[in-house]
Each structure stands twice: as C-alpha cells, then as structure tokens.
Design an enzyme around this catalytic site. Sequence first.
Site, PDB file in Angstrom:
ATOM      1  CE1 TYR A  45      -3.442   2.825   0.672  1.00 51.49           C
ATOM      2  CE2 TYR A  45      -1.902   3.498   2.388  1.00 51.49           C
ATOM      3  CZ  TYR A  45      -2.998   3.767   1.584  1.00 51.49           C
ATOM      4  OH  TYR A  45      -3.642   4.968   1.686  1.00 51.49           O
ATOM      5  CB  THR A  47       0.355   9.774   3.398  1.00 50.66           C
ATOM      6  OG1 THR A  47       0.948  10.107   4.670  1.00 50.66           O
ATOM      7  CG2 THR A  47       1.295  10.205   2.289  1.00 50.66           C
ATOM      8  N   GLY A  48      -2.690   8.796   3.769  1.00 54.03           N
ATOM      9  CA  GLY A  48      -3.704   8.135   4.575  1.00 54.03           C
ATOM     10  C   GLY A  48      -3.210   6.843   5.199  1.00 54.03           C
ATOM     11  CB  SER A  64      -4.547  12.739   4.566  1.00 54.14           C
ATOM     12  OG  SER A  64      -5.524  12.159   3.728  1.00 54.14           O
ATOM     13  CE1 TYR A 120      -7.611  12.325  -2.359  1.00 55.59           C
ATOM     14  CE2 TYR A 120      -7.653  11.729  -0.035  1.00 55.59           C
ATOM     15  CZ  TYR A 120      -7.051  11.688  -1.270  1.00 55.59           C
ATOM     16  OH  TYR A 120      -5.860  11.003  -1.424  1.00 55.59           O
ATOM     17  CB  THR A 123      -6.340  15.879  -3.491  1.00 53.45           C
ATOM     18  OG1 THR A 123      -5.342  15.932  -2.453  1.00 53.45           O
ATOM     19  CG2 THR A 123      -5.932  14.821  -4.512  1.00 53.45           C
ATOM     20  CE  LYS A 135      -0.312  15.778  -2.716  1.00 52.35           C
ATOM     21  NZ  LYS A 135      -0.762  14.600  -3.478  1.00 52.35           N
ATOM     22  CG  HIS A 150      -2.301  10.839  -6.017  1.00 55.45           C
ATOM     23  ND1 HIS A 150      -3.314  11.728  -5.749  1.00 55.45           N
ATOM     24  CD2 HIS A 150      -2.346   9.940  -5.000  1.00 55.45           C
ATOM     25  CE1 HIS A 150      -3.945  11.375  -4.639  1.00 55.45           C
ATOM     26  NE2 HIS A 150      -3.371  10.286  -4.162  1.00 55.45           N
ATOM     27  NE  ARG A 178      11.826   6.997  -2.491  1.00 57.72           N
ATOM     28  CZ  ARG A 178      10.659   7.504  -2.881  1.00 57.72           C
ATOM     29  NH1 ARG A 178      10.440   8.810  -2.780  1.00 57.72           N
ATOM     30  NH2 ARG A 178       9.711   6.729  -3.364  1.00 57.72           N
TER      31      ARG A 178
END
Length: 389
Positions: free
Chosen positions: A35, A89-90, A117, A140, A166, A263, A287, A322
């Site tokens: 996920y 993030t969820g 989120s 959202y 978003t 976003k 995304h 990163r």
Amino acid sequence: MTRRYYAGADFRRALSIEELRRVAQSRLPRFEMEYLEGGAEDEVSLKRNRSIFERIAWLPRMLVGTGLPDLARDVLGDSLHLPLIIAPTGFNGMVWPQGDLALARAADAAGIAFTLSTVSNYDVVALNPQLQRPAWFQLYPLKDQKTSDRLIERAQAAGCDKLVVTVDVPALGAREWDQRNYSRPLKLSPSSVLDVLLHPRWLWQVMLPHGAPEFANLTEFLPAGARSALQGVRFMGTQINPTLAWADIERMRSRWKGKLVLKGILCVEDAKRSVEAGADGIVLSNHGGRQLDSCVTGIELVGQCAAEVGDRLSIIVGGGFRRGSDVLKAVALGADAVMLGRAALYGLAAGGEAGVAHALSLLRVEMERAMTLLGCHTLDELGPHLIRA
C-alpha cells in the site's frame, strides 16, 4: 565483493532513505508495504518519478567560499528551516501507532510543515494544539458538497491556515499490485494473513491494542458503531467526485479564509487556470504514480510553470524525492518547496517519530553537503544555470 544495504532493525544505522526503506520493509507486513509503495497499473509513472532525477545533472561552481549553507525558505507565509513539507497520506495509523501525530511532531521539530489528510487516522482538531505551527489540511472534494463544506469548517476551526485540495482523483487509480494482496475487496488473502502473522512486532504494536485505527476526520459522517478504517474506506469509495470542476474550486476559494493550494496539477495550462481560480499555490504531482500511469512527473514541469506563474503563486513539487540533492534540483528549477511522501513514511515505518526525524536529518545533511559542493550559500543562489537536463 558483494555490496549490501543495511536492512536490520535499528533505523539509526540507515545512511540513506533507501536504507530506511529496507528497515521499513523488514517491519511491515507485505500488504501494508505494498500500500505504501505501490503505483498504478504497470507503474510507469512510479518508476519515472525516480528515473527523472538521473537525467538532471549538476554544473557546480568552485572557489566561492560558501561556509555553512542556509536552507531556510518562506512558503505561503510559513518560515521553514528546510524547503520541505510532509505530504498528506492516509492510513498512517496502520504504519505506526498514531502515525500522523508522529509525522507532525517530527516535522515540527525539524521546522518544516506537515499536511494532514482527509483520510488520516488523527483528528485535526486534536492535532493542532500539540504543534508549534498549525498543520496544513488536505481535502478530497467529496461528492456530497455538505460533507466537504463541513470538513473545511472543521479545519478552519482547528486553526489550519492552508487548505490543500487534491484535484487528481476524479476516479481511483488501478493499484494492481496492492489489489493482489486481497482475495476480494478489503479481505486479505490467506497468504497475506499468514504474512501478517510473520510480523508479530507490527501486529502487537498496531493492531492488537485497539484494532484498526479510525478515519478520525470522518467519524461524524459514519454511522455509530461503524467507524473503523474499513467503514471509512467504503464511505470514501462512495464519495469519489468525477464531476469536480473549476467552479467547485472557486466556490471553495470563497469559503476558505486562508491560503488555498491545488495538489495534482500537471500542465502549464492548469497552472495558469489555478491563478485565475484564486489559488495561492500549486503542487505539481502525479500522486506518487498512483493515479494515471505513463504521465509526466511534477519536476518536469517546474521550470515552465515557474516561468509562467511563479511570480503569482507558490510552486511546490512532489514525487520520487529520496535525496537532498533531489530537493535542490527542484529548487534550482524554480520550485519553492518539495512535498515528501514515501521518504517520510519509510522513517515512520522504521522507527515512528524518531524514524521520521532521522529521515529528515539525512535529507538536511545531504542538502547542506550538496549546497557546499555546488558553491551556494542560500537557496536563492540555486538556479537553472547550475543544471544540465
């Protein structure tokens, strides 16, 4: 000689975000790691988010005596110590107990912004009193306009002054590798259940004390006794809004008193339209490669968008960051800041709040070193003259 990344249990030994990722991989069960990491369909967008950085090369300047670099940056009225914002993030409560709070506290300590989120596992009303600076709130835009309006009201009442809307989810992306962990929707396959049992530390920390965490910002919209994350996922599945349009953004702009950020913008035309709709900032993002496959990355559009609208709104970019040098490449191309998603989550999975702090520290040290090697003292000295793309 065989080279190996560190992949033990002590996140403090990780020398890079990639090593933190491997520590996280050893702690999380497969379905949860999938996920966190997975992308849409063939994951072309996901891979492009990383490979693009290899095609952007530095042209450093020598003999300029920079001293210790200054990485501070003002973004949308926030004075940040680093040009970083933790992305919304969820399901972070499934990565670490009270994962959203851990991310927010680590961001606060590092002097950067954190975005909560809509589908977080921590209530925005409870979060902000625990922070030095209020969290940004991600929305959202749901099919039920009244629910969206209520979420905006709650965020505003909680003291949030940045609303991140978003705009790239008129339909859910097909995250096929994620789906392969399930025998049917939201039902883990037998092999995934076995894999969970092989991760007793995660099971004991996350699931056994209180069960699956709730979608804390959605509880008032769910029936009493049906407020688990599972019910929250079902609710959100009914609320995807394929009719979202610019008129909806303009309506939100009229309701929201603080800064408005869109976003998921991925073309110059939409960046210009964002200005017209009253946005104060945009996030150039695909995304995390989780929506439309085979599309551009955010960093590919930074230069063009900065040239067209950079004097009228803040440009933030996300996707595949990163290394500290990745962040500096975005700033050199014209971004005001970078949104970090998975890089921060690897730290969270590896060691909770302390793991996130370690991830941010690694990036800060990498940015300081790269700035010195480039011959720059402040972020304002970065620019396209230092880049060969």
